[in-house]
Design an enzyme around this catalytic site. Structure first.
Site, PDB file in Angstrom:
ATOM      1  N   LYS A 177      27.924  35.445   4.037  1.00  0.00           N
ATOM      2  CA  LYS A 177      28.414  34.793   5.264  1.00  0.00           C
ATOM      3  C   LYS A 177      29.499  35.748   5.619  1.00  0.00           C
ATOM      4  CE  LYS A 177      31.563  32.353   6.979  1.00  0.00           C
ATOM      5  NZ  LYS A 177      31.761  32.890   8.348  1.00  0.00           N
ATOM      6  N   GLU A 227      39.295  36.642  -4.040  1.00  0.00           N
ATOM      7  CA  GLU A 227      40.227  37.999  -3.676  1.00  0.00           C
ATOM      8  C   GLU A 227      41.129  37.655  -2.402  1.00  0.00           C
ATOM      9  OE1 GLU A 227      40.401  40.365  -5.890  1.00  0.00           O
ATOM     10  OE2 GLU A 227      38.542  40.085  -6.668  1.00  0.00           O
ATOM     11  N   CYS A 283      44.286  44.278   2.466  1.00  0.00           N
ATOM     12  CA  CYS A 283      44.770  43.324   1.451  1.00  0.00           C
ATOM     13  C   CYS A 283      45.723  44.413   0.595  1.00  0.00           C
ATOM     14  CB  CYS A 283      43.837  42.458   0.516  1.00  0.00           C
ATOM     15  SG  CYS A 283      42.715  43.956  -0.129  1.00  0.00           S
TER      16      CYS A 283
HETATM   17  P1  NAD Z   1      39.890  33.907   6.401  1.00  0.00           P
HETATM   18  O1  NAD Z   1      40.329  33.193   4.992  1.00  0.00           O
HETATM   19  O2  NAD Z   1      40.455  33.467   7.498  1.00  0.00           O
HETATM   20  O3  NAD Z   1      38.263  34.389   6.368  1.00  0.00           O
HETATM   21  C1  NAD Z   1      37.394  34.883   5.402  1.00  0.00           C
HETATM   22  C2  NAD Z   1      35.955  34.323   5.366  1.00  0.00           C
HETATM   23  O4  NAD Z   1      36.153  33.063   4.913  1.00  0.00           O
HETATM   24  C3  NAD Z   1      35.447  34.585   6.980  1.00  0.00           C
HETATM   25  O5  NAD Z   1      34.006  34.568   6.748  1.00  0.00           O
HETATM   26  C4  NAD Z   1      35.663  32.881   7.409  1.00  0.00           C
HETATM   27  O6  NAD Z   1      34.590  32.674   8.231  1.00  0.00           O
HETATM   28  C5  NAD Z   1      35.359  32.264   5.990  1.00  0.00           C
HETATM   29  N1  NAD Z   1      36.129  30.986   6.248  1.00  0.00           N
HETATM   30  C6  NAD Z   1      37.390  30.509   6.783  1.00  0.00           C
HETATM   31  N2  NAD Z   1      37.504  29.216   6.607  1.00  0.00           N
HETATM   32  C7  NAD Z   1      36.645  28.726   5.810  1.00  0.00           C
HETATM   33  C8  NAD Z   1      36.497  27.506   4.924  1.00  0.00           C
HETATM   34  N3  NAD Z   1      37.210  26.824   5.250  1.00  0.00           N
HETATM   35  N4  NAD Z   1      35.369  27.431   4.194  1.00  0.00           N
HETATM   36  C9  NAD Z   1      34.756  28.404   3.846  1.00  0.00           C
HETATM   37  N5  NAD Z   1      34.761  29.691   4.422  1.00  0.00           N
HETATM   38  C10 NAD Z   1      35.762  29.743   5.260  1.00  0.00           C
HETATM   39  O7  NAD Z   1      40.334  35.581   6.040  1.00  0.00           O
HETATM   40  P2  NAD Z   1      40.547  36.574   7.208  1.00  0.00           P
HETATM   41  O8  NAD Z   1      41.617  36.382   7.952  1.00  0.00           O
HETATM   42  O9  NAD Z   1      39.192  37.070   7.579  1.00  0.00           O
HETATM   43  O10 NAD Z   1      40.824  38.025   6.165  1.00  0.00           O
HETATM   44  C11 NAD Z   1      42.137  38.397   5.952  1.00  0.00           C
HETATM   45  C12 NAD Z   1      42.550  38.131   4.535  1.00  0.00           C
HETATM   46  O11 NAD Z   1      41.761  38.492   3.461  1.00  0.00           O
HETATM   47  C13 NAD Z   1      43.905  38.507   4.226  1.00  0.00           C
HETATM   48  O12 NAD Z   1      44.855  37.696   3.714  1.00  0.00           O
HETATM   49  C14 NAD Z   1      43.667  39.724   3.308  1.00  0.00           C
HETATM   50  O13 NAD Z   1      44.766  40.192   2.465  1.00  0.00           O
HETATM   51  C15 NAD Z   1      42.753  38.956   2.396  1.00  0.00           C
HETATM   52  N6  NAD Z   1      41.757  40.439   1.806  1.00  0.00           N
HETATM   53  C16 NAD Z   1      41.871  40.332   0.561  1.00  0.00           C
HETATM   54  C17 NAD Z   1      41.022  41.136  -0.387  1.00  0.00           C
HETATM   55  C18 NAD Z   1      41.206  41.387  -1.859  1.00  0.00           C
HETATM   56  O14 NAD Z   1      40.414  41.983  -2.482  1.00  0.00           O
HETATM   57  N7  NAD Z   1      42.077  40.577  -2.438  1.00  0.00           N
HETATM   58  C19 NAD Z   1      40.300  42.170   0.442  1.00  0.00           C
HETATM   59  C20 NAD Z   1      40.730  41.964   1.803  1.00  0.00           C
HETATM   60  C21 NAD Z   1      41.073  41.079   2.714  1.00  0.00           C
END
Ligand code: NAD
Length: 481
Positions: free
Chosen positions: A171, A246, A280
């Site tokens: 997804k 992650e 991230c």
């Molecule tokens: P997000 O958590 O809002 O969304 C990520 C994904 O999860 C999307 O596909 C979203 O639709 C889905 N999602 C959102 N709510 C959900 C729920 N309740 N249940 C299941 N799925 C859900 O994150 P974002 O804002 O898209 O991404 C940015 C974040 O990701 C930042 O905090 C960044 O640091 C982190 N990140 C971490 C890494 C790592 O390797 N640690 C890498 C890249 C990004």
């Protein structure tokens, strides 16, 4: 309109979601708003495909993945263009992401033939016997990906999952589904049997929650915000599905008195402002020794002033460097609030600080350096997911490490020095999943990567990533004579 990929077929849904270019705020395309029903169909398809994919010769699995990478590479120009428009990053960065995706898929394809078990001699208490430790694929994997690096973060999950013999329902983020759908179509076209890789588009609280809570999903691989990671754990926990999370980061970087300041300023600037600061593992807090603080800040400010915000596809005139918009309007607002909180409490903006002049359309924000932010201000305590870097003066390594560790996060970290003792202390004492020494914050496919504390659990990358997608089964073999 783009469509989902379920059981090897294109699929729609009753409703759709608009995909918007963050530089123009114009609609690019629409994708289906998948929900519980679509996720269920995709999971059923993946579950049905598991029986034969898990038994497919590993060499054949590797060859299909490698052929998929070739097919994606053949369409590189169009995919880069698609990523530039739906995500906002400039072509140079989109090309970098695509080549990281290809490197990842090829690396994990190579691992398909390297899943090893173990042989264990046993005491003959109950007759002669030996033990086997078998590594078996787990089943259906739900892969939930954010919008900042839609392709590389997809590769990190589908690469080792498929190589090890699992099937996947992916997804993508609701705002970056287009390039993912095309890439998945190319991978399927290169030979992945129907149902082995499925893509459902939709919102997190609908499609994402349906996937994380589906009884047939045995493993959830998630990248995204820490708060969402917590929710994923709640959804996957009751049925004991395995998870890797992650999550967010607030990486510290420590600049010591003997550091190569040019290299440090260059790498910290690239690390922090790449992808408009939406990484991230970007350095998000700089702790600089008093002796070199002014010189370092000067060099950093010189570099950061060269960035020019604008649409990714428009080249900046030299010596300027293009930086794209933030991906979401609400994220730009959060960043502005985080910065205002520091400034209201005495911090000073050295470069940037707001919306660039004449850029009212698109979610642009000036690359910013801020000094003298209080250690309990939001730019320190929270993850800043945009082009803002707070820089702090420290008097010694004890203070630098103490402040580096004074964070809920623990993803990456770095130190700039050639002093063996300082390097040793940073690698041992900084609470993070990785410490780079005199190096850009970058996630190599070859090195296991994943956070501690609020940055999550589990590892992506490296041969270790295979362990995340297999389960151990023991066998005791007797009746030997
Ligand atoms: P997000 O958590 O809002 O969304 C990520 C994904 O999860 C999307 O596909 C979203 O639709 C889905 N999602 C959102 N709510 C959900 C729920 N309740 N249940 C299941 N799925 C859900 O994150 P974002 O804002 O898209 O991404 C940015 C974040 O990701 C930042 O905090 C960044 O640091 C982190 N990140 C971490 C890494 C790592 O390797 N640690 C890498 C890249 C990004």
């Amino acid at each position: 309109m783009a469509e989902m990929l379920i059981g090897g077929e294109r699929a729609g849904a009753a409703d759709t979601i608009a995909v918007v270019d963050p530089a123009t705020e114009q609609e690019l395309d629409r994708v289906p708003r998948g929900g519980r029903a679509e996720v269920d169909r995709a999971v059923q398809a993946a579950s049905a495909a598991f029986a034969s994919w898990s038994r497919t010769d590993p060499g054949e699995r590797a060859a299909i993945l490698a052929a998929g990478a070739d097919a994606v590479e053949a369409e590189a120009a169009a995919l880069v263009d698609s990523l530039v428009h739906e995500q906002g990053k400039p072509p140079l960065e989109a090309r970098g992401e695509l080549s990281h995706f290809l490197g990842g898929i090829r690396y994990y394809a190579g691992l398909a033939t390297k899943v090893r078990g173990a042989y264990q001699p046993l005491p003959s208490t109950f007759g002669p016997a030996y033990g086997l430790v078998v590594r078996r694929p787990i089943g259906v994997v739900g892969a939930i990906v954010p919008w900042n690096f839609p392709l590389t973060l997809l590769a990190n999950k589908i690469g080792p999952a498929l190589a090890a013999g699992n099937t996947v329902v992916a997804k993508p983020a609701e705002t970056t589904p287009l390039t993912t759908l095309r890439v998945a179509e190319l991978l399927i076209g290169a030979g992945l049997p129907a149902g082995v890789l499925n893509v459902v588009t939709g919102f997190g609280v609908e499609a994402g929650e349906a996937l994380a809570s589906h009884p047939l999903v045995r493993r959830v691989a998630f990248t995204g915000q820490t708060s969402t990671g917590r929710r994923i754990m709640e959804l996957a926990g009751p049925r004991f599905a395995r998870v890797s999370l992650e999550l967010g980061g607030s990486d510290p970087t420590i600049v010591c008195p003997d550091a190569d300041l040019d290299e440090a300023a260059k790498s910290i600037a690239i690390g922090r402002y790449w992808n408009a600061g939406q990484a991230c593992l970007a350095p998000k807090r700089a702790y600089v020794f008093d002796e070199v603080y002014d010189a370092f800040l000067d060099k950093l400010a010189g570099r950061v002033s060269r960035y020019q915000p604008g649409p990714g596809w428009e080249k900046a005139e030299k010596p300027h460097i293009r930086i794209g918009p933030l991906h979401l309007a609400r994220q730009r607002d959060v960043l502005a609030d985080q910065l205002a909180d520091a400034v209201d409490r005495g911090a000073k903006v050295v470069v940037g600080g707001g919306v660039p002049e004449g850029r009212d359309t698109g979610h642009f924000f000036e690359p910013t350096i801020v000094v003298d932010a209080p250690h309990d201000s939001r730019v320190v305590r929270e993850e800043t997911f945009g082009p803002v870097l707070p820089v702090f003066r420290v008097s010694d390594l004890d203070e630098a490490i103490r402040l580096a560790n004074d964070s809920d996060y623990g993803l990456g970290s770095s130190i700039w020095t050639t002093d063996a003792k300082a390097i040793h202390r940073a690698t041992q004492e900084v609470e993070a999943g990785i410490t780079w020494v005199n190096q850009l914050h970058y996630g190599y496919d070859e090195m296991p990567f994943g956070g501690v504390k609020g940055s999550g659990v589990g590892k992506e990358h490296g041969v270790e990533s295979l362990d995340e997608y297999v389960e151990l089964k023991s066998a005791v073999v007797g009746g030997l004579g």
